[in-house]
Design an enzyme around this catalytic site. Structure first.
Site, short mmCIF file in Angstrom:
data_model
loop_
_atom_site.label_atom_id
_atom_site.label_comp_id
_atom_site.label_asym_id
_atom_site.label_seq_id
_atom_site.Cartn_x
_atom_site.Cartn_y
_atom_site.Cartn_z
N ASN A 210 -15.81 62.50 15.23
CA ASN A 210 -15.51 61.65 13.90
C ASN A 210 -14.96 60.47 14.20
O ASN A 210 -13.61 60.51 14.23
CB ASN A 210 -14.81 62.44 12.75
CG ASN A 210 -14.71 62.02 11.34
OD1 ASN A 210 -14.38 60.74 11.31
ND2 ASN A 210 -14.89 62.81 10.44
N GLU B 278 -18.73 59.77 10.29
CA GLU B 278 -17.87 58.86 9.34
C GLU B 278 -18.16 57.49 10.02
O GLU B 278 -16.86 56.78 10.06
CB GLU B 278 -16.63 59.54 9.17
CG GLU B 278 -16.40 60.21 7.90
CD GLU B 278 -14.91 60.41 7.42
OE1 GLU B 278 -14.52 59.70 6.31
OE2 GLU B 278 -14.01 60.80 8.14
N ASP C 144 -18.50 67.36 12.49
CA ASP C 144 -17.35 67.52 11.70
C ASP C 144 -17.74 68.57 10.73
O ASP C 144 -18.33 68.06 9.74
CB ASP C 144 -16.63 66.19 11.29
CG ASP C 144 -15.69 66.63 10.35
OD1 ASP C 144 -15.15 67.78 10.06
OD2 ASP C 144 -15.04 65.52 9.77
N ASN D 124 -15.67 70.31 8.83
CA ASN D 124 -14.73 70.66 7.59
C ASN D 124 -14.66 71.94 7.38
O ASN D 124 -14.45 72.36 6.20
CB ASN D 124 -15.22 69.68 6.40
CG ASN D 124 -14.76 68.19 6.52
OD1 ASN D 124 -13.50 68.12 6.94
ND2 ASN D 124 -15.37 67.40 6.11
N ASP E 83 -13.90 70.40 14.05
CA ASP E 83 -15.17 69.79 14.81
C ASP E 83 -15.57 70.52 15.70
O ASP E 83 -14.93 71.24 16.73
CB ASP E 83 -14.68 68.40 15.47
CG ASP E 83 -14.02 67.46 14.52
OD1 ASP E 83 -14.71 66.67 13.99
OD2 ASP E 83 -12.93 67.51 14.36
N ASP F 49 -8.40 59.83 12.93
CA ASP F 49 -7.58 61.27 12.92
C ASP F 49 -8.16 62.38 13.49
O ASP F 49 -7.63 63.40 13.53
CB ASP F 49 -7.30 61.39 11.37
CG ASP F 49 -8.30 61.39 10.59
OD1 ASP F 49 -9.54 61.06 10.91
OD2 ASP F 49 -8.21 61.19 9.28
N HIS F 50 -9.42 62.28 14.13
CA HIS F 50 -9.94 63.21 14.75
C HIS F 50 -10.13 62.68 16.22
O HIS F 50 -10.03 61.65 16.57
CB HIS F 50 -11.65 63.40 14.61
CG HIS F 50 -11.80 63.72 13.05
ND1 HIS F 50 -12.19 65.09 12.87
CD2 HIS F 50 -11.50 63.17 11.77
CE1 HIS F 50 -12.35 65.16 11.39
NE2 HIS F 50 -11.94 64.17 11.02
#
Length: 263
Positions: A7, A34, A151, A153, A222, A251-252
C-alpha cells in the site's frame, strides 16, 4: 520469482521511494494499493524506465490499485465482480503465462477499511469480503496458481497487532471481520507469511500518529493469500520493514514472497 504487495499511500507522493525500492528489492510482480490517482495520472514513465509493465485501475484522490510486472499479462480484469454499482477502484486482476505455459493469476486487493463501524462503511466492507470469497471460490476451481495480494484491512489474529484491546472495537478486528477472513482462507488459501513463521510483533502497518513506528505499535493487515498450487511453489516470505524508516514513507511496508515456478 518474487511477488510483492505494498500500500503505497499515494504513488505520486512516494514515487522516489517506490523507484528506489524497485531497484533495491527487484520484485518480478508488485501489487500496489491506494495509488490515489486516475489512470492517466499514474507516473508510468518512471516505472517503465525500470523495465516494468504497468496496469492500473485508478480513482481520483483515493483508492486505486496497480500491478507492475516484468512481463506483460495476457489478460487484465478491473473491478471485483458481484456489484455493478460499486464504483470504488479496489480490485485488479492480471493473468500471466509462465515459461512452461502454466497460468499465474495475480489479484491486487484494496479491501475497504470499514470505519466508522456504525455507518454504511462497515456493511460495505463485509459485503465486499463476501464478493471476494465468491470470486476466490470461482478462481480456485480453475486449479491454477492464484495469488490474492493486497491491503486487506484485516488483523487476522490477536498476535497480529501490538495490543488487541486497542483494536477490539475497530472494523479491522471485529469478530465479523475476522470470521469473514477465515471463511476466505477456509476455501483452501494459505497466508504466505504465516505459513513460514508464528513470530509475534510482525507488522506491515504503523500509524503516523503517537510514535507508532519507533514504539513498534503496528498491525499486520497486508497479506498474500495463495491457492494450493501457488503455496506448493512458495519458498519463503517476508515483510520488508526497513522501508518504513525511509524519508516520507508510506504507513505500510512491502510484504513479499518467493516462488520457484520452475520446480
Amino acid at each position: 520469482m518474487k511477488i510483492a504487495t505494498w500500500n503505497i499511500n499515494g504513488v505520486k507522493a512516494r514515487i522516489d521511494n517506490l523507484t528506489q525500492w524497485l531497484k533495491d528489492s527487484n520484485p518480478d510482480i508488485v501489487c500496489l494499493q491506494e495509488i490515489k490517482t486516475v489512470d492517466e495520472g499514474f507516473p508510468r514513465l518512471e516505472i517503465e524506465a525500470l523495465g516494468y509493465h504497468v496496469e492500473t485501475h485508478g480513482q481520483k484522490g483515493f483508492n486505486g490499485v496497480a500491478i507492475l510486472s516484468k512481463s506483460s499479462p495476457f489478460e487484465v480484469n478491473r473491478g471485483l465482480p458481484g456489484d455493478p454499482l460499486d464504483e470504488q477502484a479496489r480490485f485488479l486482476e492480471a493473468v500471466f503465462t509462465l515459461a512452461d505455459t502454466r497460468i499465474l493469476r495475480v489479484c491486487c486487493i484494496y479491501l475497504p477499511n470499514g470505519n466508522p463501524v456504525d455507518t454504511e462503511k462497515y456493511p460495505y466492507k463485509l459485503a465486499w469480503m463476501e464478493r471476494l470469497r465468491t470470486f476466490a471460490a470461482e478462481r480456485l476451481a480453475y486449479e491454477e496458481m492464484l495469488i490474492l495480494a493486497g491491503d486487506y484491512n484485516v488483523i487476522p489474529e490477536p498476535h497480529d497487532c501490538f495490543d488487541p484491546k486497542v483494536w477490539e472495537n475497530d472494523a479491522l478486528f471485529l469478530p465479523q471481520t475476522r470470521e469473514a477472513f477465515r471463511k476466505l482462507e477456509n476455501l483452501g488459501l494459505t497466508d504466505a507469511v504465516r505459513a513460514t513463521t508464528d513470530a509475534t510483533q510482525l507488522y506491515s502497518f504503523w500509524d503516523y500518529q503517537a510514535g507508532a513506528w519507533p514504539k513498534n505499535n503496528g498491525i499486520r493487515i497486508d497479506h498474500l493469500l495463495l491457492s494450493p498450487e501457488a503455496a506448493d511453489r512458495m519458498t519463503s516470505a517476508a515483510i520488508e520493514k526497513h522501508v518504513r524508516a525511509w524519508e516520507k514513507p508510506s504507513d505500510h511496508v512491502p510484504v513479499i514472497a518467493y516462488f520457484d515456478f520452475a520446480a
